[in-house]
Scaffold this motif. Sequence first.
Motif, PDB file in Angstrom:
ATOM      1  N   VAL A   1      -7.425  -8.299   1.341  1.00 56.61           N
ATOM      2  CA  VAL A   1      -8.788  -8.257   1.881  1.00 56.61           C
ATOM      3  C   VAL A   1      -9.764  -8.048   0.727  1.00 56.61           C
ATOM      4  O   VAL A   1      -9.399  -7.529  -0.329  1.00 56.61           O
ATOM      5  CB  VAL A   1      -8.959  -7.132   2.926  1.00 56.61           C
ATOM      6  CG1 VAL A   1      -8.087  -7.399   4.144  1.00 56.61           C
ATOM      7  CG2 VAL A   1      -8.644  -5.761   2.326  1.00 56.61           C
ATOM      8  N   ASP A   2     -11.014  -8.443   0.947  1.00 57.11           N
ATOM      9  CA  ASP A   2     -12.036  -8.243  -0.075  1.00 57.11           C
ATOM     10  C   ASP A   2     -12.456  -6.778  -0.153  1.00 57.11           C
ATOM     11  O   ASP A   2     -12.718  -6.249  -1.233  1.00 57.11           O
ATOM     12  CB  ASP A   2     -13.264  -9.110   0.227  1.00 57.11           C
ATOM     13  CG  ASP A   2     -12.952 -10.594   0.153  1.00 57.11           C
ATOM     14  OD1 ASP A   2     -12.007 -10.972  -0.576  1.00 57.11           O
ATOM     15  OD2 ASP A   2     -13.645 -11.376   0.828  1.00 57.11           O
ATOM     16  N   GLN A   3     -12.526  -6.144   1.020  1.00 59.24           N
ATOM     17  CA  GLN A   3     -12.942  -4.740   1.085  1.00 59.24           C
ATOM     18  C   GLN A   3     -11.964  -3.981   1.976  1.00 59.24           C
ATOM     19  O   GLN A   3     -11.736  -4.377   3.127  1.00 59.24           O
ATOM     20  CB  GLN A   3     -14.362  -4.611   1.653  1.00 59.24           C
ATOM     21  CG  GLN A   3     -15.419  -5.317   0.820  1.00 59.24           C
ATOM     22  CD  GLN A   3     -16.795  -5.235   1.467  1.00 59.24           C
ATOM     23  OE1 GLN A   3     -16.923  -4.891   2.631  1.00 59.24           O
ATOM     24  NE2 GLN A   3     -17.825  -5.567   0.700  1.00 59.24           N
ATOM     25  N   GLY A   4     -11.411  -2.893   1.467  1.00 56.24           N
ATOM     26  CA  GLY A   4     -10.474  -2.108   2.242  1.00 56.24           C
ATOM     27  C   GLY A   4     -11.154  -1.217   3.272  1.00 56.24           C
ATOM     28  O   GLY A   4     -12.379  -1.054   3.265  1.00 56.24           O
ATOM     29  N   GLU A   5     -10.358  -0.675   4.156  1.00 56.22           N
ATOM     30  CA  GLU A   5     -10.807   0.278   5.165  1.00 56.22           C
ATOM     31  C   GLU A   5      -9.785   1.408   5.231  1.00 56.22           C
ATOM     32  O   GLU A   5      -8.644   1.253   4.762  1.00 56.22           O
ATOM     33  CB  GLU A   5     -10.929  -0.407   6.534  1.00 56.22           C
ATOM     34  CG  GLU A   5     -12.021  -1.456   6.603  1.00 56.22           C
ATOM     35  CD  GLU A   5     -12.024  -2.212   7.933  1.00 56.22           C
ATOM     36  OE1 GLU A   5     -13.003  -2.908   8.192  1.00 56.22           O
ATOM     37  OE2 GLU A   5     -11.023  -2.096   8.683  1.00 56.22           O
ATOM     38  N   PRO A   6     -10.168   2.565   5.792  1.00 59.48           N
ATOM     39  CA  PRO A   6      -9.205   3.660   5.914  1.00 59.48           C
ATOM     40  C   PRO A   6      -7.921   3.207   6.606  1.00 59.48           C
ATOM     41  O   PRO A   6      -7.962   2.543   7.649  1.00 59.48           O
ATOM     42  CB  PRO A   6      -9.959   4.686   6.763  1.00 59.48           C
ATOM     43  CG  PRO A   6     -11.399   4.431   6.455  1.00 59.48           C
ATOM     44  CD  PRO A   6     -11.507   2.941   6.293  1.00 59.48           C
ATOM     45  N   GLY A   7      -6.781   3.521   6.004  1.00 62.08           N
ATOM     46  CA  GLY A   7      -5.497   3.146   6.572  1.00 62.08           C
ATOM     47  C   GLY A   7      -4.923   1.854   6.040  1.00 62.08           C
ATOM     48  O   GLY A   7      -3.731   1.562   6.251  1.00 62.08           O
ATOM     49  N   TRP A   8      -5.722   1.054   5.337  1.00 64.93           N
ATOM     50  CA  TRP A   8      -5.232  -0.206   4.789  1.00 64.93           C
ATOM     51  C   TRP A   8      -4.353   0.070   3.575  1.00 64.93           C
ATOM     52  O   TRP A   8      -4.795   0.686   2.602  1.00 64.93           O
ATOM     53  CB  TRP A   8      -6.399  -1.117   4.402  1.00 64.93           C
ATOM     54  CG  TRP A   8      -5.990  -2.419   3.785  1.00 64.93           C
ATOM     55  CD1 TRP A   8      -6.073  -2.781   2.469  1.00 64.93           C
ATOM     56  CD2 TRP A   8      -5.424  -3.552   4.454  1.00 64.93           C
ATOM     57  NE1 TRP A   8      -5.617  -4.056   2.276  1.00 64.93           N
ATOM     58  CE2 TRP A   8      -5.200  -4.559   3.479  1.00 64.93           C
ATOM     59  CE3 TRP A   8      -5.090  -3.815   5.787  1.00 64.93           C
ATOM     60  CZ2 TRP A   8      -4.661  -5.802   3.800  1.00 64.93           C
ATOM     61  CZ3 TRP A   8      -4.555  -5.056   6.101  1.00 64.93           C
ATOM     62  CH2 TRP A   8      -4.345  -6.034   5.116  1.00 64.93           C
ATOM     63  N   GLN A   9      -3.120  -0.406   3.604  1.00 66.10           N
ATOM     64  CA  GLN A   9      -2.176  -0.109   2.535  1.00 66.10           C
ATOM     65  C   GLN A   9      -1.701  -1.354   1.784  1.00 66.10           C
ATOM     66  O   GLN A   9      -0.801  -1.261   0.943  1.00 66.10           O
ATOM     67  CB  GLN A   9      -0.972   0.641   3.108  1.00 66.10           C
ATOM     68  CG  GLN A   9      -1.337   1.984   3.725  1.00 66.10           C
ATOM     69  CD  GLN A   9      -0.138   2.727   4.268  1.00 66.10           C
ATOM     70  OE1 GLN A   9       0.977   2.197   4.308  1.00 66.10           O
ATOM     71  NE2 GLN A   9      -0.346   3.964   4.681  1.00 66.10           N
ATOM     72  N   GLU A  10      -2.293  -2.495   2.094  1.00 63.14           N
ATOM     73  CA  GLU A  10      -1.895  -3.714   1.395  1.00 63.14           C
ATOM     74  C   GLU A  10      -2.922  -4.072   0.335  1.00 63.14           C
ATOM     75  O   GLU A  10      -3.782  -3.261  -0.018  1.00 63.14           O
ATOM     76  CB  GLU A  10      -1.638  -4.834   2.409  1.00 63.14           C
ATOM     77  CG  GLU A  10      -0.567  -4.438   3.434  1.00 63.14           C
ATOM     78  CD  GLU A  10       0.036  -5.591   4.198  1.00 63.14           C
ATOM     79  OE1 GLU A  10       0.295  -6.635   3.578  1.00 63.14           O
ATOM     80  OE2 GLU A  10       0.275  -5.436   5.415  1.00 63.14           O
ATOM     81  N   ASN A  11      -2.854  -5.270  -0.192  1.00 64.81           N
ATOM     82  CA  ASN A  11      -3.638  -5.643  -1.364  1.00 64.81           C
ATOM     83  C   ASN A  11      -5.136  -5.702  -1.081  1.00 64.81           C
ATOM     84  O   ASN A  11      -5.576  -6.022   0.025  1.00 64.81           O
ATOM     85  CB  ASN A  11      -3.170  -7.007  -1.889  1.00 64.81           C
ATOM     86  CG  ASN A  11      -3.695  -7.318  -3.260  1.00 64.81           C
ATOM     87  OD1 ASN A  11      -3.293  -6.679  -4.224  1.00 64.81           O
ATOM     88  ND2 ASN A  11      -4.596  -8.287  -3.369  1.00 64.81           N
ATOM     89  N   ILE A  12      -5.925  -5.405  -2.110  1.00 70.58           N
ATOM     90  CA  ILE A  12      -7.376  -5.582  -2.074  1.00 70.58           C
ATOM     91  C   ILE A  12      -7.751  -6.483  -3.242  1.00 70.58           C
ATOM     92  O   ILE A  12      -7.419  -6.194  -4.400  1.00 70.58           O
ATOM     93  CB  ILE A  12      -8.124  -4.239  -2.171  1.00 70.58           C
ATOM     94  CG1 ILE A  12      -7.794  -3.353  -0.964  1.00 70.58           C
ATOM     95  CG2 ILE A  12      -9.642  -4.488  -2.255  1.00 70.58           C
ATOM     96  CD1 ILE A  12      -8.421  -1.974  -1.031  1.00 70.58           C
ATOM     97  N   GLY A  13      -8.420  -7.570  -2.949  1.00 72.09           N
ATOM     98  CA  GLY A  13      -8.811  -8.516  -3.988  1.00 72.09           C
ATOM     99  C   GLY A  13      -8.737  -9.937  -3.483  1.00 72.09           C
ATOM    100  O   GLY A  13      -8.379 -10.200  -2.322  1.00 72.09           O
ATOM    101  N   LEU A  14      -9.093 -10.885  -4.337  1.00 73.81           N
ATOM    102  CA  LEU A  14      -9.024 -12.294  -3.975  1.00 73.81           C
ATOM    103  C   LEU A  14      -7.586 -12.696  -3.677  1.00 73.81           C
ATOM    104  O   LEU A  14      -6.637 -12.068  -4.161  1.00 73.81           O
ATOM    105  CB  LEU A  14      -9.596 -13.147  -5.102  1.00 73.81           C
ATOM    106  CG  LEU A  14     -11.062 -12.898  -5.495  1.00 73.81           C
ATOM    107  CD1 LEU A  14     -11.430 -13.776  -6.674  1.00 73.81           C
ATOM    108  CD2 LEU A  14     -11.992 -13.134  -4.319  1.00 73.81           C
ATOM    109  N   VAL A  15      -7.413 -13.745  -2.917  1.00 67.62           N
ATOM    110  CA  VAL A  15      -6.065 -14.174  -2.540  1.00 67.62           C
ATOM    111  C   VAL A  15      -5.244 -14.574  -3.772  1.00 67.62           C
ATOM    112  O   VAL A  15      -4.008 -14.462  -3.772  1.00 67.62           O
ATOM    113  CB  VAL A  15      -6.139 -15.319  -1.502  1.00 67.62           C
ATOM    114  CG1 VAL A  15      -6.620 -16.617  -2.145  1.00 67.62           C
ATOM    115  CG2 VAL A  15      -4.817 -15.524  -0.802  1.00 67.62           C
TER     116      VAL A  15
END
Length: 279
Positions: free
Chosen positions: A178-192
């Motif tokens: 994802v481009d922007q994380g949220e609370p609880g997100w545990q996977e990648n943050i960034g461009l695909v």
Amino acid sequence: MPEVKPLYLPLPAKIEDIIVENSQVKTFVLSFTDQEYGRSFTFEPGQFMMLSVPHHGEAPISIASSPAQSGTLRLSVRRAGKLTTALLELEKGAVVGLRGPYGKAFAMREFGHKDLLFVAGGIGLAPLRSVIESCLTERERYGEITILFGSRTPSDLAFRQDIDNWRRQPGVRCLLTVDQGEPGWQENIGLVTTLFDEARISPAHTALVCGPPLMIRAVLAELSRRGLRDENIITTMERHMKCGVGVCRHCHLDDKLVCVDGPVFNLAQLRNMEVMELA
């Protein structure tokens, strides 16, 4: 023998089910009201339908289901204007118009026994879903399947039911970002493209790409840099289509018509055209 339907005549189709993918995307499960025609209806992954809602217009929508799922058709729709807004407000049992299928499909026979890489952003996973589901139906015909899917935020992540199912399939890897994380997100943050190292992409892969133009541009460039042949990098071009059959020429792309010559093109073909995805 079923009646051959006129080229421009939308046929009534009933909404059998609605899957809410996120706040802006729904997947509609449709069946033709003419059951005999519905049983004979065929298409190939990568093709699209022209969908109409009375008094609101018509638009091209990629087919998101596998041809093996006979009897119904899945179309995933993102809110983008008058027609899509009206469509997203419909409920089960409502009737819409469909004509098609149109366009050049993915060359599924050429994918046999190859390792396939799917790279998608947002609603771009819809046409690739048709290919993925087709591969899973005949799993023994294809190599490893890697799916890289990007979204703006975790809340915007669509096709969660499909992702959960794909992750349970042998020989399938599905990585999310994802481009922007949220609370609880545990996977990648960034461009695909930041998933490429983890995905272990090699020149032997055949890559299928669909998403926003800027994402496609970055992905095509990085795949090429990593040694994939232009003929093995395949994408779909989103251009405004009106008639769907090459008459109005509204979707011209240099000397090509997206509705007839596409929407599926490989990178070798795109290099001979002036497109924003290669600018």
